[in-house]
Enzyme design. Structure first.
Site, PDB file in Angstrom:
ATOM      1  N   ASP A  10       0.622 -12.223  -8.500  1.00  0.00           N
ATOM      2  CA  ASP A  10       1.462 -11.889  -9.663  1.00  0.00           C
ATOM      3  C   ASP A  10       2.919 -11.760  -9.215  1.00  0.00           C
ATOM      4  O   ASP A  10       3.489 -10.679  -9.271  1.00  0.00           O
ATOM      5  CB  ASP A  10       0.961 -10.592 -10.339  1.00  0.00           C
ATOM      6  CG  ASP A  10       0.935  -9.386  -9.401  1.00  0.00           C
ATOM      7  OD1 ASP A  10       0.913  -9.574  -8.158  1.00  0.00           O
ATOM      8  OD2 ASP A  10       0.939  -8.238  -9.898  1.00  0.00           O
ATOM      9  N   HIS A 240       2.917  -4.178   0.869  1.00  0.00           N
ATOM     10  CA  HIS A 240       1.561  -4.276   0.308  1.00  0.00           C
ATOM     11  C   HIS A 240       0.953  -5.666   0.522  1.00  0.00           C
ATOM     12  O   HIS A 240      -0.047  -5.825   1.216  1.00  0.00           O
ATOM     13  CB  HIS A 240       1.597  -3.993  -1.197  1.00  0.00           C
ATOM     14  CG  HIS A 240       2.039  -2.614  -1.573  1.00  0.00           C
ATOM     15  ND1 HIS A 240       1.352  -1.486  -1.180  1.00  0.00           N
ATOM     16  CD2 HIS A 240       3.075  -2.182  -2.333  1.00  0.00           C
ATOM     17  CE1 HIS A 240       1.956  -0.417  -1.694  1.00  0.00           C
ATOM     18  NE2 HIS A 240       3.000  -0.810  -2.390  1.00  0.00           N
TER      19      HIS A 240
HETATM   20  O1  RIB Z   1       0.015  -1.609  -5.560  1.00  0.00           O
HETATM   21  C1  RIB Z   1       0.684  -2.651  -4.947  1.00  0.00           C
HETATM   22  C2  RIB Z   1       0.350  -3.962  -5.603  1.00  0.00           C
HETATM   23  O2  RIB Z   1       0.781  -3.925  -6.963  1.00  0.00           O
HETATM   24  C3  RIB Z   1       1.031  -5.168  -5.005  1.00  0.00           C
HETATM   25  O3  RIB Z   1       0.184  -6.277  -5.093  1.00  0.00           O
HETATM   26  C4  RIB Z   1       2.236  -5.337  -5.878  1.00  0.00           C
HETATM   27  O4  RIB Z   1       2.714  -6.664  -5.838  1.00  0.00           O
HETATM   28  C5  RIB Z   1       1.711  -4.942  -7.214  1.00  0.00           C
HETATM   29  O5  RIB Z   1       1.061  -6.042  -7.799  1.00  0.00           O
HETATM   30 CA    CA Z   2       1.071  -8.373  -6.050  1.00  0.00          CA
END
Ligand code: RIB
Ligand code: CA
Length: 316
Positions: A10, A240
């Site tokens: 995303d 992340h």
């Molecule tokens: O919680 C972190 C996640 O949420 C990551 O994938 C960030 O891009 C959002 O989608």
């Molecule tokens: Ca993400």
């Protein structure tokens, strides 16, 4: 032989970091990007995925994903984290190419069936496309090599609510379906993704070494740093989505526990990942520790070379 992966994404600032790191990693063959809502709408995610691939001269398929969660009502995009268009304050750009005519779910199923045991799906957004793929053709559980997820947390901790991580919280029913399926799943959750952090100096370094791609990430990251600073008081950001890619390429940097996982799909703890207490659910490899110094260095080392690798790719 290169590791074949499909990134379900995303994009999203940390998605862009992860995708450019993957594009710059000669050990990987990114055969496709599948888009999903979360940080932005699915249509914007598709557009952004195309833009990232074009920026790096990376020939890959982009397949459009589901528009809404399986059951729960859609939440608004996380524009306060990633900006209205997904890359901070960088304006939207129209990609030259278009998306595949297949849905993300169809592309996932057909790709895995065409190369049984070879493809890892790395999901760094809500898991709706993976759940749709399971519904479309359940033999994907046999055909896929493995599934690596950025999402959830093993300890009781969240980033949207006190106990829910964003990707799981956006579609808990899909996530529970994915954890319930009989395939090889690794969960890379907040327990490790919040331990690896980068600073503005790191992104200035990337911009100096790779002005085109590193410069883009450096500019996008300003908004991401603003968000993190407003939460933690420190101007650094959590890595992340890059952590999920690193769990594929550099698995030795992580420690794991192997336990069955369930997702709370209703009530005040909706979106929480927890130990599954019933019988018969296949255990998941849950990342519980990371060599965060080495993970950060790996990310910086790969993205520092992103421009030169993309130039080589363009030259054929
Ligand atoms: O919680 C972190 C996640 O949420 C990551 O994938 C960030 O891009 C959002 O989608
Ligand atoms: Ca993400």
């Amino acid at each position: 032989m290169k590791n074949k992966i499909i990134i379900d994404t995303d994009p999203g600032i940390d998605d862009a970091m992860a995708i450019h790191m993957a594009f710059a990693d000669q050990r990987l063959d990114v055969i496709g990007l599948t888009s999903i809502f979360g940080n932005v709408t699915t249509n914007r995610a598709t557009r952004n995925a195309l833009r990232l691939a074009e920026m790096a001269h990376y020939r890959t398929i982009v397949a459009p994903g589901e528009l809404v969660p399986m059951i729960r009502a859609p939440e608004p995009p996380a524009d306060f984290v990633h900006g209205a268009e997904g890359f901070g304050t960088i304006p939207a750009a129209t990609p030259a190419g278009g998306a595949d005519s297949r849905s993300a779910a169809k592309f996932l199923c057909e790709s895995c069936a065409a190369a049984p045991g070879e493809i890892t799906i790395c999901a760094v957004g809500p898991l709706t496309n993976l759940a749709a793929a399971l519904s479309l053709d359940s033999s994907i559980v046999r055909d896929v090599k493995s599934v690596v997820i950025m999402g959830g947390s093993y300890a009781y901790h969240g980033n949207v609510t006190g106990c829910a991580e964003a990707n799981i919280w956006n579609d808990p029913d899909a996530a529970d379906r994915v954890f319930a399926a009989d395939w090889d799943v690794t969960m890379v959750g907040l327990d490790v993704t919040e331990r690896t952090q980068c600073t503005p100096d790191d992104f200035a370094f990337l911009a100096s070494r790779s002005p085109h791609i590193g410069g883009f990430l450096n500019e996008a990251a300003i908004f991401y740093f603003d968000f993190h600073q407003s939460k933690t008081g420190i101007r650094s950001c959590f890595m992340h989505d890059p952590s999920a890619i690193l769990a594929i390429t550099d698995t030795h940097l992580f420690g794991f526990e192997v336990v069955p996982i369930a997702v709370v799909c209703k009530g005040k703890e909706i979106g929480r990942t927890r130990l599954y207490e019933g019988q018969g659910r296949r255990p998941v490899k849950v990342a519980t520790s990371v060599d965060n110094v080495a993970a950060r260095e790996k990310f910086l080392g790969l993205v520092a070379n992103a421009d030169s690798i993309s130039r080589m790719r363009k030259a054929g």
